[in-house]
Design an enzyme around this catalytic site. Sequence first.
Site, PDB file in Angstrom:
ATOM      1  N   GLU A   1      -2.661  -0.872   6.644  1.00  0.00           N
ATOM      2  CA  GLU A   1      -2.058  -0.219   7.810  1.00  0.00           C
ATOM      3  C   GLU A   1      -2.924   0.932   8.291  1.00  0.00           C
ATOM      4  OE1 GLU A   1       1.746   2.491   9.070  1.00  0.00           O
ATOM      5  OE2 GLU A   1       2.088   1.027   7.471  1.00  0.00           O
TER       6      GLU A   1
ATOM      7  N   SER B   1       2.349  -2.968  -2.872  1.00  0.00           N
ATOM      8  CA  SER B   1       3.304  -2.633  -1.822  1.00  0.00           C
ATOM      9  C   SER B   1       3.508  -1.125  -1.779  1.00  0.00           C
ATOM     10  CB  SER B   1       4.644  -3.343  -2.079  1.00  0.00           C
ATOM     11  OG  SER B   1       5.676  -2.779  -1.303  1.00  0.00           O
ATOM     12  N   SER B   2       3.022  -0.482  -0.715  1.00  0.00           N
ATOM     13  CA  SER B   2       3.102   0.979  -0.625  1.00  0.00           C
ATOM     14  C   SER B   2       4.545   1.464  -0.695  1.00  0.00           C
ATOM     15  CB  SER B   2       2.454   1.454   0.681  1.00  0.00           C
ATOM     16  OG  SER B   2       2.620   2.839   0.855  1.00  0.00           O
TER      17      SER B   2
ATOM     18  N   SER C   1       9.519  -5.510   1.127  1.00  0.00           N
ATOM     19  CA  SER C   1       8.926  -6.849   1.199  1.00  0.00           C
ATOM     20  C   SER C   1       9.386  -7.756   0.059  1.00  0.00           C
ATOM     21  CB  SER C   1       7.394  -6.749   1.205  1.00  0.00           C
ATOM     22  OG  SER C   1       6.936  -5.878   0.184  1.00  0.00           O
TER      23      SER C   1
END
Length: 314
Positions: A132, A229-230, A273
């Site tokens: 991102e 996954s941040s 997610s």
Amino acid sequence: MSPRAPLTVLLASPRGFCAGVDRAIQIVERAIAKYGAPVYVRHEIVHNRHVVERLRALGAVFVEDLDECPDDRPVVFSAHGVPKSVPAEAKARRMLFLDATCPLVSKVHVEAQRHFDAGREIVLIGHGGHPEVVGTMGQLPDGAVRLIETVEDAQAFQPRDPANVAFVTQTTLSVDDTADIVAALRARFPDIAAPHKEDICYATTNRQDAVKAIAARAEVLLVIGSANSSNSVRLAEVGRRAGARAYLIDDASVLEPRWVEGARTVGVTAGASAPEVLVQGVIDKLAAAFDVTVEEVDTAQETVTFKLPRAVAG
């Protein structure tokens, strides 16, 4: 056989899929249904191993660069967003491409462009190397955006004109950590231009608030999500800060019962997610070892939905 120890499971709500993730997955599924396999996907569509493996089985081919894609097959850009150079290259090659960028990430891209057009020096609060961040920085010419990762970075930042600075943020950050960085920037640059509306997305904020609510009551917190996954990593950090022993796990298969031994209350949540089926798998594994009572802790209602691209909306 000795009776199983009682265990209260506090189930965070909201948890799991957000509207942007749901939209991105649907785009890949519908592209495969409409155009047939293979459909290429630039970068993991969302950061979850189970989602990626399921889509791969349907016919998605995950690549890191357009160079790995043939000209005659559809390609989907991931929910994290891409630099402007990527769709430009796809257009030059006359590729059929579908942009699954989360609309809330696209909003940050628009804000950054607006600040650039106004002649401001732009600070992006985020994690270096995250797709991102790469995508947001890639909306503008090299050097137009300065990445700030910590309060120390904010304190060391030396703009060309301290009266003409703006900031945007990655959408999946820790709300508390970001507030500290923003405070440090505002202390130095009182006139710094801020986003019209908070850049950290509603789903990230809601999931962190839900974790705070359950971690305050639980000895152990289980966060279901992948290590890349941040937003999932941030949930574990928020849980630890609230006083729980937090573990980030892909699924029930890696859950160690010893983590929960002696605990009376365990919190369970899932990153934005992570599919709900993984949550049920963790509860089922706990129920096999303990006398489980599930209590859903609801801290917000989510009604956000995002439209699909016209090419796959029908």
